[in-house]
Write an enzyme that holds these catalytic residues in place. Structure first.
Site, short mmCIF file in Angstrom:
data_model
loop_
_atom_site.label_atom_id
_atom_site.label_comp_id
_atom_site.label_asym_id
_atom_site.label_seq_id
_atom_site.Cartn_x
_atom_site.Cartn_y
_atom_site.Cartn_z
CG HIS A 145 -10.07 -6.70 7.91
ND1 HIS A 145 -9.15 -7.41 8.64
CD2 HIS A 145 -9.65 -6.80 6.62
CE1 HIS A 145 -8.23 -7.93 7.84
NE2 HIS A 145 -8.50 -7.57 6.60
CD GLU A 189 -1.92 -2.36 1.27
OE1 GLU A 189 -0.78 -2.72 1.62
OE2 GLU A 189 -2.85 -3.17 1.09
C1 LIG Z 1 -2.04 -4.84 4.04
C2 LIG Z 1 -3.13 -5.64 3.45
N1 LIG Z 1 -3.47 -5.44 2.17
C3 LIG Z 1 -4.43 -6.19 1.60
C4 LIG Z 1 -5.11 -7.13 2.33
C5 LIG Z 1 -6.19 -7.99 1.66
N2 LIG Z 1 -5.69 -9.35 1.50
C6 LIG Z 1 -6.01 -10.31 2.36
S1 LIG Z 1 -5.24 -11.74 2.02
C7 LIG Z 1 -4.46 -11.09 0.67
C8 LIG Z 1 -3.53 -11.94 -0.15
C9 LIG Z 1 -2.34 -12.42 0.61
O1 LIG Z 1 -1.63 -13.34 -0.13
P1 LIG Z 1 -0.53 -14.32 0.46
O2 LIG Z 1 0.36 -13.54 1.37
O3 LIG Z 1 0.11 -15.00 -0.66
O4 LIG Z 1 -1.32 -15.35 1.39
P2 LIG Z 1 -2.36 -16.48 0.94
O5 LIG Z 1 -3.70 -15.83 0.95
O6 LIG Z 1 -1.95 -16.98 -0.39
O7 LIG Z 1 -2.27 -17.51 2.00
C10 LIG Z 1 -4.83 -9.77 0.51
C11 LIG Z 1 -4.35 -8.90 -0.57
C12 LIG Z 1 -4.75 -7.27 3.67
N3 LIG Z 1 -5.39 -8.12 4.47
N4 LIG Z 1 -3.76 -6.54 4.20
#
Ligand SMILES: Cc1ncc(C[n+]2csc(CCOP(=O)(O)OP(=O)(O)O)c2C)c(N)n1
Ligand SMILES: Cc1ncc(C[n+]2csc(CCOP(=O)(O)OP(=O)(O)O)c2C)c(N)n1
Ligand SMILES: [Mg+2]
Ligand SMILES: [Mg+2]
Lengths: 430, 327, 430, 327
Positions: free
Chosen positions: D129, D60
């Site tokens: 959230h 972000e």
């Molecule tokens: C700082 C932030 N940005 C966006 C989100 C929304 N979000 C939740 S999970 C996710 C993807 C995360 O991917 P990864 O780290 O690969 O974990 P996975 O879901 O594959 O286990 C996003 C963008 C968040 N929770 N926190």
């Protein structure tokens, strides 16, 4: 409004059918194990759970499909080739312990328990009984099961993870009933119904969360490790992170601190990077130009290796060894567990515009549970025994659901407690 | 009572408590070898060693998060923000993790953490290095937020901050580091959530915290010359906010001026006004006046900067307005 | 209070003397060039500027010395061995252009102008005429001079940098008078007296700031580069950053975006990492376990090379070539310019507890200005000519000081302008 | 006038303006291929391609900073915060760079940037959230901060946000994405800094913004049943704040209730109270009442969550209090 819901329901059924078709061949080989929230009668044919209108993740309001996808070109320009698992780069490990079939049966049981527990959560979510966000671990069980199994609570080992963590809580000894009750938002929940799916804690078992901000939990790991060593402890911190989180500044700052503090043996942190190839809908290729994610640890003087995160025999080979290595050196070490999330990102995210069904189907063939199932059969374990394990796991999940459904809501007074550790007065709403 | 500077009082609170309690560690940029850019931690690395006085890379989010992890492991870390201006980089860790961890873990995890550093304007530090973040952090439940104004308070409140089992945002009045005052010897804790009547008076209540408190005392002197008796309230705690003390005062004086360096909108002064109009509605003889900084990023030029901060004249004029002595 | 000031003044004089002693041998070779705010009469012996009490960086209040350094042990445990320049890793470059002596004289002039301008700023700071923070570039001039010289304004090239940027503004064509006036906080300042030393902008010349939050400006670079290419431009963005900023999350996120966008040729960013071996008082060794800083760019798929940042012939060899390379590819590229800050971090930071006088003295021997001076003499340039250049530069600095001193303060109405680009009304103080 | 959802109105504002103006680009996580987690940008990548609808890594701070750079280069970027809860990671870029760049560059650089996304609570999204950040961002000069509540406003204000030469913090009421309303066709800009009288009344003024506006309209209905005529003010803009509209209303009704989901201290409601007690001092027949969320991180359990948000009953009861119909 009603019309929209109907439309949604139809789209949903079609999607479900397609997914089933794509996986039918393989799924036939592993009996009751399922991931798309299909409940199978052990003796009969699979029945799809009657789809309830899926809700968008935020508002409970219907989703509009007015803006249908119009230009395939733009989409193709954006998407990249699917990633192929770099199998030749997986390390073999030099495990002291060879896991015999009996031990592997134990791991099979754990993985099955997680899968069926999570299938039940997905079902409950679709029924509107679980709220908020729900992220299940299906496809990745081999990683958590092996590594968390290598933790030594007598030495104070702990795990810190993001939000895809039902498995972590269960594997570290949280009672499935309390975990399920938490997801139901009940007073018997593992964190009193205050946290939900993303904030599971079971401090007694070394499960220290449960965090919802991508990357936000990463700095806690090196800090905890330092804190423990500083006090003469011998704990190892397992720090789980996703491929999506690695591009976040929090990772960079935390890994750098870990490397630095590790120079004085004060940072026993085992980074477990679960590369499931997507952060939500964004593939690794679309998130970074340097896709060999484990290599990023080198920037911080942290050694690493890559393992096949979908093969528990592979993860087991490495887990215990690296856990002890970190304990001995007091230095961080990193594992890239390469795998795949064979389910949508979250239970509400049924629209998977970002990856093809073919790709998902291909990876479902590597599902760690049927994989181990096949291996065990080859090793001479009888199908009946495995069947019994699945039945027990199903019973455990059912029992957890029952417990959760019958549990009372949290007492309303709980709203205002646990804000401050010294119970400073806080004001109610109004 | 010994007289010492705000800076020394602060350092001695940390040093004394560190001698008593090995679980206290300090983290921050250049707090060790360099001596601390404001010399608050000067010498502590010599006394306690680099394992307890930890120089960090420039990674406010990372080391604040790490400090949370340390707190989870049983330490009592004190993080220095070299200045609070850099804390926006740690805002996620402070607001999303430290403040909420106890709650979303259902009480399983405590975060006994202090984040401290100079807050408020200095001299010509310009836009990115001039912020007063009391309201900014004060908004979030789960945090305790304080803003001591005197050497005695900064020592007593630092002792409280360290012993408090919650994350504490410790906003030092950077501009007052060199000011002197009497400081009780030994273990005199100043509890949170209690405002201080810095001067008693009967005609008008002047309310502030931090750097503006000495300014208000000067104003009170000047008003006394005009035969106006001003009561000065030093809020000290921002969260929890001791509303009782200032409400009681206004019930006596019936008039109030709230002064702050921070911007006017959605600020500490807004809150004080909101509380007063509610709790002292029938006692107020005039609208509460606010005196705040100009609604601009801080300028560099000294004349502009001075014009952008609240001054003695602003406050006197506001006090005279609530007394209907001027328009 | 008065007593404290006196004490400070004495300490200060002692420090100045020591510093002078340490550098005397070398400084004799380069005439009027000085860095410790000593003004030398070209014809006479050096005279130290009468020291005014240095002020601590924040409050204008006196610094106490009660807590003298007591334990050498702890200090030694914390400090690391001084870093040695990895000379064998410097790239040679394959410059098309060979710089002849005449061209080098031009660069000499630029470097001398910067040095003497900055010496004047330091002096004015000590006299209390410049406020806030003041960070000078002494020792690093060869880097900025070569790279900024390679910018092509016709193609829209710009530079974005942190706060050690007087050189950048001057080299990109800002008038020294306006730069000095800015530091004096005058209405004739280059940003109207609103920004001060850290926020110099000269958009016309491609100088786009001027930022005070370490790391905070880094993401702007790839963004600007993308924005320009997106619109069909052919600009290259030079993005200056310090060794201290590289451990900040902002660097990581920005470099990753640059690498990613570079894949489509949309991110012509030239990262110029000025490794002067310290972020304030923290050496590279004490900030990261992996001290080969340029290598960190590899995590983002960004190619890089290291140059000797204190030798302008070395930086020149590389500068033009890489600037054009970035323009052609649209991909980011990184330079690690290895050098040393031969002055304190900021003009207020006279206490240098974190590095030894010997170390500073050693590096002062590599000061880029006497280095080039010696090379020019060897090439046959006459001392008189260089002397004249120095005299002119001195006159330029003097003129800037005069201009600044005589300039009026900004009009008070300026306080409330430039908050919004559409001049939305904002309230005054009170 | 066509009826559409808040989500569609928002998307159409962006899509229409993108067709008119090539310098508009979108950046954010999963806004492209994935369709946007709230489907606000769904389909736009197909329409405008990946160079204009840029899927970013989860960074972000980085991509917000990059968007500032794009704005400096002449683009008009619109950044999606997947939810505003993640914006703490971009707080430094927003507050320290975007908000101040025009000022500290002496007017040389503009930052025509929109940062948008859903703000406020959803359903059981829990502590990390669930935030309402109007006061948090509203505090900073240099930013424009808005919080539209209706489909018409979200479209008109998005058009204004894009065309505005300043950084705009665009706080969408995430909970209202699916709500429907009439939206004028074409290019109907809704200017910033103008509150809206959402319903006229004479006995009491109810003031809110975003998600609470429809709630207040329901309250007004219920109050009407009790023969109480409530005027409802939708603030729309947080910075600049249109104080005139609500002050005028209170001069008419003499009573006010301010409602917000965010926490009570140092909030938008604090400010409204502070302004009212000052500007309508002689008109107020009762203290202004505030209705806010509970002073706790948001809990997950639905019953706790509901208990933690302001409700219709809370507001009715507050309205009756200012009318001295109950204690
Ligand atoms: C700082 C932030 N940005 C966006 C989100 C929304 N979000 C939740 S999970 C996710 C993807 C995360 O991917 P990864 O780290 O690969 O974990 P996975 O879901 O594959 O286990 C996003 C963008 C968040 N929770 N926190
Ligand atoms: C985020 C942030 N943290 C801390 C500071 C204080 N500070 C100013 S300069 C500096 C050192 C930066 O070092 P480096 O990047 O190497 O640049 P150099 O000063 O050597 O040119 C620090 C810590 C700051 N301005 N911003
Ligand atoms: Mg992932
Ligand atoms: Mg440096």
């Amino acid at each position: 409004m009603r019309y929209q819901y109907l439309l949604l329901a139809i789209v949903f059924i079609i999607l479900m059918k397609a997914a089933r078709r794509a996986t039918r061949v393989k799924s036939a080989t592993y009996g009751t194990i399922s991931t798309m929230s299909m409940v199978r009668d052990p003796d009969g044919p699979a029945k799809a759970v009657p789809p309830v209108p899926a809700r968008p993740s935020h508002t409970g309001q219907g989703i509009d499909h007015d803006n249908a996808i119009s230009s395939a070109d733009n989409r193709q320009e954006a998407a990249m080739a699917p990633i192929i698992a770099p199998a030749d780069t997986f390390t073999e490990g030099q495990a002291q312990v060879a896991y015999d079939a009996e031990a592997l049966v134990g791991f099979y049981q754990k993985m099955v328990e997680i899968r069926l527990f999570e299938d039940a959560t997905t079902k409950a979510f679709r029924q509107g009984k679980i709220g908020g966000y729900l992220h299940v671990y299906s496809g990745q069980e081999a990683t958590g099961t092996a590594f968390l199994g290598a933790m030594n609570r007598d030495k104070g080992d702990v795990a810190i993870a993001a939000y895809r963590i039902h498995a972590h809580a269960l594997l570290l000894g949280a009672h499935p009933n309390n975990v399920m009750a938490e997801l139901y938002g009940k007073g018997t929940g593992i964190v009193k119904g205050k946290g939900g799916s993303m904030h599971l804690f079971h401090a007694e078992g070394g499960m220290l969360g449960g965090y919802g901000i991508v990357g936000g939990h990463i700095p806690l790991g090196p800090g905890y490790a330092y804190g423990n060593r500083y006090q003469g402890g011998e704990a190892v911190v397992q720090l789980y992170l996703g491929d999506g989180s690695i591009h976040n500044g929090a990772f960079h700052e935390a890994a750098n601190l870990a490397g630095l503090w590790g120079k004085s043996g004060l940072c026993p942190t085992l980074f477990i990077l679960e590369n499931n190839q997507y952060g939500m809908g964004t593939s690794v290729e679309r998130a970074t130009a340097m896709t060999e994610l484990g290599k990023k640890f080198e920037s911080y003087g942290i050694e690493w290796e890559r393992v096949d995160g979908m093969d528990i025999q592979a993860t087991l080979k490495v887990a215990e060894q690296v856990q002890e290595r970190v304990r001995e050196t007091g230095k961080p070490y990193a594992i890239e567990a390469f795998g795949y999330r064979i389910v949508p990102h979250g239970a509400a995210d049924f629209l998977e515009q970002y990856r093809s069904k073919e790709e998902v189907a291909k990876w479902r063939e590597k599902d760690p549970i049927p994989l181990l199932h096949g291996q065990l059969i080859e090793m001479g374990i009888e199908e009946e025994r495995l069947e019994a394990i699945r039945a027990e796991a199903k019973a455990m999940a059912d029992e957890a659901v029952k417990f959760a459904e019958e549990s009372p809501d949290p007492d309303l007074s709980e709203l205002l407690t646990d804000v401050y550790a010294d119970d400073t007065y806080v004001e109610p709403a109004g | 009572m010994p007289v010492m500077t705000y800076r020394d009082a602060l350092r001695s609170a940390m040093a004394e408590e560190m001698e008593r309690d090995e679980s206290i560690v300090l983290l921050g940029e250049d707090i060790g070898l360099y001596g601390g850019t404001h010399l608050v931690t000067n010498g502590l690395i010599d006394q306690f060693g680099p394992k307890r006085v930890i120089d960090t890379p420039i990674a406010e989010g990372g080391f604040t998060g790490a400090a949370i992890g340390m707190a989870m492991a049983g330490l009592k870390p004190i993080v220095e923000m070299m200045t609070w201006n850099f804390s926006f980089l740690a805002a996620d860790q402070i607001i999303q993790t430290a403040a909420k961890l106890h709650y979303f873990s259902g009480g399983q995890v405590n975060v006994p953490l202090v984040v401290r550093g100079p807050n408020g304007g200095g001299v010509q530090l310009s836009a990115q290095h001039t912020h007063s973040l009391e309201g900014f952090y004060g908004h979030f439940p789960g945090l305790k937020v304080v803003s001591p104004a005197t050497p005695a308070d900064v020592k007593g409140m630092m002792l409280e901050a360290i012993r408090n089992p919650n994350p504490v945002i410790f906003l030092e009045a950077g501009a007052l580091y060199g000011t002197k005052g009497e400081v009780p010897e030994g273990d005199e804790v100043v509890p949170f959530g209690k405002a201080r009547v810095a001067r008693e008076g009967t005609d008008v209540t002047l309310i502030a915290y931090g750097r503006q408190v000495p300014l208000l005392l000067k104003v009170a002197d000047k008003l006394a010359e005009q035969d106006i008796s001003a009561e000065v309230i030093d809020l000290r705690s921002i969260r929890p906010l001791d509303t009782e003390t200032f409400v009681e005062s206004v019930k006596k004086t019936n008039r109030a001026v709230v002064v702050q360096e921070q911007w006017r909108y959605f600020s500490v002064a807004s809150e004080v006004c909101a509380v007063l109009q509610h709790e002292a509605f029938d006692y107020l003889d005039a609208p509460v006046e606010r005196v705040s900084g100009a609604e601009v990023p801080a300028p560099y030029a000294r004349n502009l900067e001075i014009a952008g901060f609240p001054t003695i004249d602003h406050v006197i004029s506001a006090a005279r307005r609530v007394l209907y002595l001027e328009k």
